[in-house]
Design a protein around this motif. Structure first.
Motif, PDB file in Angstrom:
ATOM      1  N   GLY A  28       1.784  -5.231 -18.550  1.00 17.64           N
ATOM      2  CA  GLY A  28       3.043  -5.988 -17.143  1.00 17.64           C
ATOM      3  C   GLY A  28       3.176  -5.021 -16.292  1.00 17.64           C
ATOM      4  O   GLY A  28       4.468  -4.762 -15.435  1.00 17.64           O
ATOM      5  N   ASN A  29       1.968  -3.843 -16.315  1.00 15.84           N
ATOM      6  CA  ASN A  29       1.539  -3.014 -14.709  1.00 15.84           C
ATOM      7  C   ASN A  29       1.935  -3.510 -13.545  1.00 15.84           C
ATOM      8  O   ASN A  29       0.934  -4.545 -13.493  1.00 15.84           O
ATOM      9  CB  ASN A  29       1.463  -1.783 -15.240  1.00 15.84           C
ATOM     10  N   LYS A  30       2.766  -3.539 -12.654  1.00 18.48           N
ATOM     11  CA  LYS A  30       2.202  -4.034 -10.974  1.00 18.48           C
ATOM     12  C   LYS A  30       2.521  -2.943  -9.619  1.00 18.48           C
ATOM     13  O   LYS A  30       3.543  -1.831  -9.883  1.00 18.48           O
ATOM     14  CB  LYS A  30       3.620  -4.820 -11.109  1.00 18.48           C
ATOM     15  N   PHE A  31       2.115  -3.137  -8.882  1.00 16.22           N
ATOM     16  CA  PHE A  31       1.698  -2.591  -7.345  1.00 16.22           C
ATOM     17  C   PHE A  31       2.503  -3.309  -6.210  1.00 16.22           C
ATOM     18  O   PHE A  31       1.774  -3.960  -6.415  1.00 16.22           O
ATOM     19  CB  PHE A  31       0.526  -1.854  -7.271  1.00 16.22           C
ATOM     20  N   ASP A  32       3.495  -2.954  -5.771  1.00 14.60           N
ATOM     21  CA  ASP A  32       3.788  -3.360  -4.316  1.00 14.60           C
ATOM     22  C   ASP A  32       3.664  -2.497  -4.013  1.00 14.60           C
ATOM     23  O   ASP A  32       4.548  -2.192  -3.949  1.00 14.60           O
ATOM     24  CB  ASP A  32       4.604  -4.699  -4.680  1.00 14.60           C
TER      25      ASP A  32
END
Length: 296
Positions: free
Chosen positions: A196-200
């Motif tokens: 569930g790790n995210k970069f935006d």
């Protein structure tokens, strides 16, 4: 807890006492008043700090809903450890200022082992190792944080840390002098990080190794609207804009609407990951090797 809620509780307690019309309050009234007083004591606090001592005391005492604001620049002499946790409805808020980690003899600049932190509007620089690391815990939110001049990756997520959202952050000029630039990525989510790790909307520029490195990452990472430029300037750095896994893996990472340009090697490299990596609406130019490489 918001002041309005506390006032309401206190009013309820007071009203309970008034019902006795001057008679000594009953046990129920005493318990209600005691509960209200406890809630007042446990109310969230807001503190502004200007020294390392005050900062570490505030971090150590942090409770859900607290706001800790750094004013100006604080020079750290040892790793700042975020060990407490907030809750889904009351995160611990850590914001503002600059943390200069050049006074740390060895190790990371800031380590987060807790969950439910908001880390925002901050600069973290000059750590002898990684600048900001999420090691355990999860559900942390990082917004408008710049990590620069660190001697390993600027921001790293690993070792089971999960469901972290990194948004509108920058990581630049990180260089591991001890390894000739081999390991210092802009952003790294690698070596057994959780799901569930995210970069935006993040930017990785002029880091000695890769812009993003997902080496050894067993769970899907989502990267959207991010930019990687000029990475790989270290003599031993790989220099990919987005390194999307490693050999022996089968992990379906997702990259959407990203740009990867002028990196020493490839714009997007699967690096031996045989998972179905989904790259949509992403482009780039001027990379030393090619734009898309080893993608399945």
């Amino acid at each position: 807890m918001k002041n309005g809620t506390l006032i309401t509780l206190l009013c309820i307690a007071f009203a309970g006492c008034q019902k006795n019309n001057g008679v000594t309050p009953g046990i129920a009234d005493e318990k209600l008043a005691s509960s209200a007083a406890t809630l007042v004591t446990a109310a969230a606090t807001s503190v502004t700090v200007t020294t390392e001592t005050a900062l570490k005391a505030a971090i150590k005492a942090a409770q859900p809903g607290d706001i800790i604001t750094v004013s100006g620049t604080i020079k750290l002499t040892s790793t700042l450890q975020l060990l407490n946790s907030g809750t889904s409805s009351a995160k611990i808020n850590f914001t503002g200022g600059t943390l200069d980690c050049s006074g740390i003899s060895s190790g990371w600049g800031v380590k987060c082992n807790g969950s439910y932190w908001n880390i925002t509007n901050m600069n973290i620089k000059n750590a002898p190792d990684c600048g900001l690391v999420f090691q355990y815990g999860g559900y942390n939110y990082v917004y408008n944080v710049t990590t620069s001049g660190n001697h390993d990756s600027g921001l790293q997520i690993y070792n089971q840390s999960h469901h972290n959202n990194v948004s509108y952050c920058k990581s630049n000029d990180n260089y591991d002098t001890q390894n000739g630039g081999e390991n210092a990525d802009g952003f790294a989510c690698k070596l057994s990080a959780g799901a569930g790790n995210k970069f935006d909307h993040c930017t990785a520029n002029h880091n000695s190794d890769d812009g993003w490195d997902l080496y050894g990452q067993p769970s899907t990472v989502t990267i959207t609207n991010c930019t990687a430029t000029n990475n790989g300037y270290g003599g031993n750095g790989d220099g990919n804009g987005f390194k999307l896994g490693s050999s022996g893996q089968n992990v379906p990472h997702t990259v959407t609407n990203c740009t990867s340009s002028y990196n020493m090697a490839s714009g997007y490299d699967g690096n031996g990951n045989t998972g179905h990596i989904t790259i949509t609406g992403s482009t780039g130019t001027g990379n030393g090797k090619t734009l898309f490489y080893r993608l399945y």
